[in-house]
Design a protein around this motif. Sequence first.
Motif, PDB file in Angstrom:
ATOM      1  N   VAL A   1       0.846  -1.105   0.132  1.00 33.94           N
ATOM      2  CA  VAL A   1       0.057  -0.032  -0.002  1.00 33.94           C
ATOM      3  C   VAL A   1       0.846   1.298  -0.064  1.00 33.94           C
ATOM      4  CG1 VAL A   1      -1.890   1.279   1.432  1.00 33.94           C
ATOM      5  CG2 VAL A   1      -1.829  -1.239   1.288  1.00 33.94           C
TER       6      VAL A   1
ATOM      7  N   LEU B   1      -0.387   1.490  -7.998  1.00 30.88           N
ATOM      8  CA  LEU B   1      -1.867   0.788  -7.664  1.00 30.88           C
ATOM      9  C   LEU B   1      -2.207  -0.026  -8.862  1.00 30.88           C
ATOM     10  CD1 LEU B   1      -3.507   3.975  -6.262  1.00 30.88           C
ATOM     11  CD2 LEU B   1      -2.212   2.187  -5.134  1.00 30.88           C
ATOM     12  N   GLU B   2      -1.479   0.388 -10.195  1.00 30.82           N
ATOM     13  CA  GLU B   2      -1.987  -0.530 -11.493  1.00 30.82           C
ATOM     14  C   GLU B   2      -1.029  -1.686 -11.490  1.00 30.82           C
ATOM     15  OE1 GLU B   2      -4.578   0.009 -13.076  1.00 30.82           O
ATOM     16  OE2 GLU B   2      -5.296   1.900 -11.968  1.00 30.82           O
ATOM     17  N   LEU B   3       0.203  -1.715 -11.102  1.00 29.49           N
ATOM     18  CA  LEU B   3       0.981  -2.900 -11.396  1.00 29.49           C
ATOM     19  C   LEU B   3       0.537  -3.946 -10.682  1.00 29.49           C
ATOM     20  CD1 LEU B   3       4.626  -0.939 -10.861  1.00 29.49           C
ATOM     21  CD2 LEU B   3       3.912  -2.160 -12.950  1.00 29.49           C
TER      22      LEU B   3
END
Lengths: 332, 511
Positions: free
Chosen positions: B117, B434-436
Motif C-alpha cells: 500500500v 496501484l495499477e502494477l
Amino acid sequence: MTVAQQISIGAPIQHSRSLRQRIADNRWVYLFMLPSLVLTLMFTLYPIFASFYYSLFQWSGFTSAPHYIGTLNFSEVIVDKQFYNAFKNSFIFMFCSVPIKLSLALVIAIVLNDRALRLAPIFRTMFFVPVVTTTAIVGIVMTFIMSPFNGPINMIMLDLGVIARPIDFFGDPKLALYSVVGVEIWKWLGIPMIYWLAALQTIPASLYEAAEVDGANWWSKFAYITVPLLKPFAVIIVLITAVGTLNVFALAMTLTGGGPYFASEVMEVYIYRTAFGAANSLTLPRIGYACAAAVYFGLSVMVMATLQLFGARWANKERAGMSAAETTADGE
Amino acid sequence: MSAKRKMTRRDFLKTASMGSLGALLVAQGLPLAAQDAVINIVSSGADITSDPVTFRWIDSGDQKAVFWNAYFAEYMEAHPNVTIQYDALPWNEIAQVVPLGIRNGTAHDVYQRPLSVTLAQAVNEGWVAALDDIIPDFEAWKASFPGGVFVEGITGFNGKTYSFPATSNKRYGTHLLYNVAYLEEAGVDPQAGPMSADDFVATAKKVTENGAGRYFGFIMGGNQVNRWGAIVREFSRMAGAISMSVGNFDVDLSTGEIPYTNPLYLEAIDVLLRLRDDGSVFPGTLSMNAPEARARMPQGAAGMILQGPWNIPIWLRENPDFDFNIAGQPLLDPPTLAPITVGPGGSNEIHVNAAASDETKAIAGDIFHYLGTYEGQVAWATLVGAADPAIFAEAIAAADMQPLERNALLMFNEQVRVGPSQIVRNADTAAVNLELRPVTPNLAETVQGIYTGQIDDAAAALADLAGRADAELDRAIAAAAEKGADVSRDDYVFPNWDPYQDYGEDKYAEL
C-alpha cells in the motif's frame, strides 16, 4: 409390512397437507436444523456468491471502493499458464491420492472389521490420530522427517542400501508433488477407513456364515458378498474423498509452498498466491483475479459434487433394493 | 570481528529473566536497573490522559520487538493508567490485519502500512493521521533528523507528514555470514579483502570437502523464493547492473530499461549453478525457508550463508558459543563494487491511525517524539543493533553495541547509497504502483527454476522476464494515465544518477 411399504401408505396423507402445515408439523426438525442452516449460509453460500461478485472487480482488498471491470479477470485467468499448471496439479494430486488412499483404507478396514482382532480399537485409533493432528504441524514435522539431511526416512533408506544418495523429497521438482500426495495419504487415511468400516458393518454376518456353510473361501466371500454390498457406499466414499483431496492448502503450503518453481502448486495455493501472496512485494493483492480463478475451480468441483448427487441417488436405490431383498429373504 | 563476547545488557536481561537475577548481580556487578539505563521515559510535553486507556501498536516485530517490549514496559510503569497492547506480526499478516481493522473500525492506534500500500493510497483513503498535529513541538522534532529521512512524496504530501520512518534503510540482506572455524580450516579469511565470486565458489567447495558429508560450504533458504532473487539481484547490482525496485521487478533508473538482459545477471546465476554442481550446497536447501537456513548455521551445517544483519543479534542471543563473522557479499567482478542503492526516506514506516482517539493519538505522539531524541535513538541502537539501524549516526556511535553489529553498520555505510525515486520526482507515479500487477514468474522464481533445472535456457528466460516486466510497466503507466495521472515512462529515467553518490534534492533539481 416393510418400512418402505409403511412410508408409501402414509405418503398420500402427507402430500394432501399444505406446505405451511407440514412445516408446522415438523417445526422442531426445522428448529434444530436452523443453526446449521445459518452457519452454512454464512460460511458456505455467502462466500460462494461473494467470490463471484468480487471476481467482477479490480480490488486489492485495501480500498473501500472496488473498480468494476466486468469479466476481464475471467478472460485473464483463462490464458494464464500458471492457472493451468495449478489446475493440472490439483487433478494429478486427486487421481494419485484417491485410489491409493481408498485401497489402503479398505484393506485396513477389512482387517480391523475382523472380530477376531482383539486390538482393533487400538489400531483404529492409531490410524485416526494423524487425522486429528493439526495439518500445519504435520506439514512442518514432515519436512524434518523427510529431510535429505539427517531425516529419518532418508537415513533408513541409506542404511538399507535402497538409495545411494539422500532424496530431497520436497525440493526435487519431479518428486515434490508426489511427496505431498504421500503425506496427504498418511494424514487423511483414517477418514475413508472409518467410512469403509461403517459400510462393512452394514453387511449382515449371516451372509458370511451362510457362505461359509456353502464352503466359500476368503476371496469368494470378499468378491461375491463384500464387494457387491459395498458398491453403493463406494460411490459416495470415492466422491467425498475426491472432493476432499482437492482441499490440500495447509499441507501444500507448509510442505512446499507450491514450489520449487510451481512444481507442486495446486489450485488453492495459486488462489492464495494471487490473492494474498504478493503481500511481500510492492504490488497490490488481486482479490478479484483470485476470485475469478476460484470461481473456475469451484465450478469444476461443483461438477464433481453433481456426480456425487447422482451417485448418492443411485446408491440409495441400490440400498433400497438390498433392503427389499433382505426383507423378502427374511419373510421366506 | 570475531564473536567472542563480553557480558552485555542484553545477556543480562535474558539471563535475569531465566531466574538467576540475584546471583548475576553479585557476579557481574551490574546495576539493578540495567534496562532503565537504556530507556528513560521523559515527557515530550504531550497531554497524556490520566484516565485508564488502552493503546494498541502493531508492527512486523523481529528485533524491533526487543526494543518495544522493553520500552512499553517502562512506559506503562511511568504511566500506570496506560495499557499497551503490542502485536508483532509477519508482513503477510499485517497485509491482512491492518486493512481489515481499518475497514471494521478496530485498527491499532499505531501500525505499519502493508508493504504493497502506497502512502498516497493510505492518505487518500483517510487511513493515516498527519503527524504535524500529534507530535509535540513537531517542527523542531522533524528538524532533528538528518536530511533525506522526511521526503515529500515518500513520507508526506502537501506539506503534511503522514509517515515516520523509524529506522534507517541503509542495509542489505545478502551479505556474507560465515562460520569462522570452517573458513579457517579451508584457509580462507574473508576479512583480508572483498571475496570474489570465484573465491566464494572455491571456498564453498573446500569447506564441503573438509566437511565430508557432516557440513557443507553454502546454505540458503531456497523454499523462500525471494531469496533467489535477492542474491542474484545484489550480485548483479554490486557488479554494476544498477536498478531500483518497481512493482515486483527491477528497473535501471538511469535508462528506464529493465536490466535482466544484462549479462551480469547470467553471471550471478552461474555462481549459484557452480555451487550446485560442485555439491557445495547444503542438501535440502530447496525445501527450507530462510529462518530454517539461519537456524542451521549455528548447528554447524554449513560454512557460509548470504543473509541480512538481522541474523547477528539472533545468533548472539541464542547461540552464544557460535563463532561467526560477517563480510560484504562476494563480488562478481572485483574490484568493482558498485553500491547497493535503497530508496529515499527510511525503513519501518509507522503511522498513527486517523480514526484513533485523541487520547491514544497523544500517546503515539509522545512515543514518536522519544524516537526523535538522541536518548531514544541511542536506546534504539543499543537494543536493536544492526538489524534495523537507528537513524542518528551519532547514536550508533554512542550505543552499547556488539562489535559485529557495529561493523555491519559501518559496512552498510560504505556499501549502501540512496537512489532516485520516481515518486519523489512525480507524485502521480504512485498511481502507477496501484495499477502494477505482479509479473509471474518474477526474477526470484525464474532463478529458482533455472537452479532446479526446470528452466533450460537461462538467457531466454531472463529475456522473456525483461519483456514481460517492460510490458507490464507500460500497461500500468497507460492505465494510470487513463485514470487521470500525469505520468509517462520518462518519469523512470534519471540520466544523472551516479550510484556511488546519494541521489539528493540537488539531483532532482537538475532533471
